[in-house]
Write an enzyme that holds these catalytic residues in place. Structure first.
Site, PDB file in Angstrom:
ATOM      1  N   PHE A  82      -4.832  -0.266   8.255  1.00 47.39           N
ATOM      2  CA  PHE A  82      -3.485  -0.774   7.981  1.00 47.39           C
ATOM      3  C   PHE A  82      -2.851   0.109   6.919  1.00 47.39           C
ATOM      4  CE2 PHE A  82      -0.235  -3.237   5.846  1.00 47.39           C
ATOM      5  CZ  PHE A  82       0.486  -3.718   6.921  1.00 47.39           C
ATOM      6  N   ASP A 116      -5.881   6.031   1.359  1.00 49.02           N
ATOM      7  CA  ASP A 116      -4.950   4.925   1.098  1.00 49.02           C
ATOM      8  C   ASP A 116      -5.681   3.893   0.236  1.00 49.02           C
ATOM      9  OD1 ASP A 116      -3.474   2.595   1.145  1.00 49.02           O
ATOM     10  OD2 ASP A 116      -2.994   2.684   3.280  1.00 49.02           O
ATOM     11  N   LYS A 131       0.039  -2.086  -4.325  1.00 48.72           N
ATOM     12  CA  LYS A 131      -0.297  -3.478  -4.637  1.00 48.72           C
ATOM     13  C   LYS A 131      -0.579  -3.811  -6.111  1.00 48.72           C
ATOM     14  CE  LYS A 131      -1.491  -5.342  -0.172  1.00 48.72           C
ATOM     15  NZ  LYS A 131      -1.580  -4.353   0.898  1.00 48.72           N
TER      16      LYS A 131
HETATM   17  C1  LIG Z   1      -0.702  -3.661   1.851  1.00 45.99           C
HETATM   18  C2  LIG Z   1      -1.112  -2.331   2.293  1.00 45.99           C
HETATM   19  C3  LIG Z   1      -0.164  -1.342   2.632  1.00 45.99           C
HETATM   20  C4  LIG Z   1       1.322  -1.623   2.675  1.00 45.99           C
HETATM   21  O1  LIG Z   1       1.847  -1.898   1.433  1.00 45.99           O
HETATM   22  P1  LIG Z   1       3.357  -2.478   1.319  1.00 45.99           P
HETATM   23  O2  LIG Z   1       3.597  -2.502  -0.159  1.00 45.99           O
HETATM   24  O3  LIG Z   1       3.356  -3.826   1.951  1.00 45.99           O
HETATM   25  O4  LIG Z   1       4.238  -1.533   2.028  1.00 45.99           O
HETATM   26  C5  LIG Z   1      -0.630  -0.090   2.959  1.00 45.99           C
HETATM   27  N1  LIG Z   1      -1.932   0.197   2.952  1.00 45.99           N
HETATM   28  C6  LIG Z   1      -2.873  -0.717   2.634  1.00 45.99           C
HETATM   29  C7  LIG Z   1      -4.301  -0.335   2.623  1.00 45.99           C
HETATM   30  C8  LIG Z   1      -2.500  -2.011   2.310  1.00 45.99           C
HETATM   31  O5  LIG Z   1      -3.426  -2.920   2.023  1.00 45.99           O
END
Ligand SMILES: *Cc1c(COP(=O)(O)O)cnc(C)c1O
Length: 390
Positions: free
Chosen positions: A136, A221, A250
Site C-alpha cells: 500500500f 516506504d 504518518k
Molecule cells: C498510510 C500509508 C500511505 C499513505 O499515506 P497518506 O498520508 O494516507 O497519503 C503510504 N504508504 C504506507 C506504507 C502507508 O501505511
C-alpha cells in the site's frame, strides 16, 4: 447539540464506513467522545499520534509556533523546516529532505526523483518502477499505481504506465522483472495495510544487492513503519538497509499533516529548482510538531518501544483466540483463530471502550509510542473479555 453523526453522513463524502463515535478530545492514550465516554486508543489515529493525544511538550511547541509564524511559502526559509531536515538526515544517514504533506505525496516525489535520476543518467526508456504485491503506497495516481492490491484499483483505470507489482517474497520474480527499463524498486519492509506482514531479511538484502548492481534506486516506504514505530528510528535499521530514498509521513508530525522523502547520496542532488514543489510542504507548524516528535525518540525511548511491543505480543499470544502475532515494536498484527472475525471483534471492543484497527483479516495494533505497560495490559484484558463473550 448538533447531531454530528448525521451532519457527517449528510455532508462528508462517503469514502469511509459509517462513523458512530464523535471524538471531542484526548489525553495520552485516552480519547473522549461527545457523551463524555473515554476510550483506550490503540490506533493512534492510524499510527499518527505517536506521542498520544495532546502531549504537553509537543502541544506547547506547536502553540508557540502558531502564534509566531504559521506559513511562509517555499520562497523563504524557516528554522523549523531546516532544523527538522538536519535532524532527519542525522538520524538516518540520508543527505537531503523534501517536505510534503502526506504519505502518498511523499511516495509521488520519491517516484519522480527515481525517474529523473534515471533519465538524467541514461536517457529515456528507463522509467519503470517495480513494487510488490499486497503493498500500500497511497491513493494518488502514482502511489496507487504502485499499490499492489487490486481492490484499490477498481474503477480508476488507467494507471500510470511503467509501474508494476511483482510477487512479494519471490526474489526470482523480482530478478526476472528487473529488466533494463527499470529505474526503481519501491517496497514497505512491513506491509501495514496488507496485514502487518514483514518481508524476510534475506529477501530484502538480495533486493538491495540486485538494485545496487543494476543502478536501480531502492525506495523504502516507511510511511507507517518509520519514526520509531518498530523500536528503531527507521525500520530499515532492522534490515541493515541504506535505501536511496526513504519516505515518511504518518507518525512524523505527531498528529499534524506532514510527509517527507529522504534522499541518499546517490540522488541527493537529482531534484533541482522547479523540478518539484508543494505549497504547504515544510509548513513551520507541522515541522515544529515533527521536530518535537523526533527529539523525543532517543535511545531509551526507542528501547521502551521495543520492550512494550514485546510485552504486547506476549500478552496477545496468551489469548487462546489468537493464532499468531506479526510485526515489530508497536506495529503488530494478530491473527484470530476461526471462527473469530477481526472486524466484529473491533466493533465489540469499541463498545467495551477500546479502539483498535484491522488490517486485512487481522487485528492491528498501532498504539501511541508513549503507551504504558499498564495501558497495554488494560487493552489486552478488554480484548480477552470481549473475545470470551463473542
Ligand atoms: C498510510 C500509508 C500511505 C499513505 O499515506 P497518506 O498520508 O494516507 O497519503 C503510504 N504508504 C504506507 C506504507 C502507508 O501505511
Amino acid at each position: 447539540m448538533q447531531d454530528i453523526v448525521k451532519l457527517d453522513g449528510e455532508y462528508i463524502a462517503h469514502t469511509y464506513a459509517c462513523r458512530e463515535v464523535v471524538l471531542v478530545k484526548g489525553k495520552g492514550c485516552y480519547a473522549m467522545d461527545e457523551n463524555g465516554r473515554t476510550y483506550l486508543d490503540l490506533t493512534s489515529g492510524i499510527g499518527v499520534n505517536s506521542l498520544g493525544y495532546c502531549d504537553a511538550k509537543w502541544a506547547q511547541a506547536v502553540c508557540e509556533q502558531v502564534q509566531m509564524l504559521q506559513h511562509t511559502s517555499n520562497l523563504y526559509s524557516t528554522a523549523p523546516a531546516a532544523l527538522l531536515a538536519k535532524e532527519l538526515c542525522t538520524r538516518t544517514g540520508q543527505h537531503k529532505v523534501f517536505f510534503a504533506n502526506s504519505g502518498a505525496e511523499a511516495n509521488e516525489g520519491a517516484m519522480k526523483t527515481a525517474r529523473k535520476y534515471s533519465f538524467t543518467k541514461y536517457g529515456a526508456g528507463r522509467a519503470k518502477i517495480l513494487s510488490l504485491t499486497n503493498s500500500f503506497h497511497g491513493r494518488t495516481f502514482g502511489a496507487l499505481s504502485a499499490t499492489g492490491q487490486e481492490v484499490f484499483h477498481q474503477y480508476f483505470n488507467p494507471f500510470l504506465p511503467d509501474v508494476a507489482s511483482v510477487k512479494a517474497g519471490d526474489f526470482e520474480a523480482l530478478e526476472a522483472a528487473a529488466t533494463p527499463d527499470v529505474c526503481a524498486v519501491m517496497l514497505e519492509l512491513i506491509q501495514g495495510e496488507g496485514g502487518v506482514v514483514a518481508l524476510d531479511k534475506e529477501y530484502v538484502q538480495k533486493i538491495a544487492a540486485l538494485c545496487a548492481k543494476k543502478d536501480i534506486l531502492l525506495i523504502v516506504d516507511e510511511v507507517q513503519t518509520g519514526v520509531g514505530r518498530t523500536g528503531k528510528f527507521l525500520c530499515c535499521e532492522h534490515y541493515n538497509l541504506h535505501p536511496d530514498i526513504v519516505t515518511l509521513a504518518k507518525g512524523l508530525g505527531g498528529g499534524l499533516p506532514i510527509g517527507a522523502f529522504l534522499l541518499g547520496g546517490s540522488c541527493a542532488d537529482v531534484l533541482q529548482p522547479g523540478d518539484h514543489g508543494s505549497t504547504f510542504g515544510g509548513n513551520p507548524i507541522a515541522c515544529t510538531g515533527a521536530f518535537a516528535v523526533v527529539k523525543r525518540l532517543d535511545t531509551a525511548f526507542l528501547e521502551s518501544v521495543t520492550q512494550k511491543g514485546n510485552a504486547l505480543r506476549d500478552a496477545l499470544l496468551e489469548l487462546p483466540q489468537i493464532a499468531h502475532v506479526s510485526g515489530l515494536g508497536l506495529m503488530r498484527g494478530a491473527a484470530l483463530v476461526a471462527p473469530y472475525d477481526a472486524k466484529l471483534t473491533v466493533k465489540a471492543l469499541q463498545k467495551a471502550g477500546v479502539l483498535l484497527l484491522t488490517a486485512k483479516d487481522k487485528l492491528r495494533f498501532l498504539p501511541p509510542l508513549t503507551i504504558s505497560l499498564s495501558e497495554i495490559k488494560e487493552g489486552v484484558k478488554a480484548l480477552k473479555s470481549t473475545l470470551e463473550e463473542m
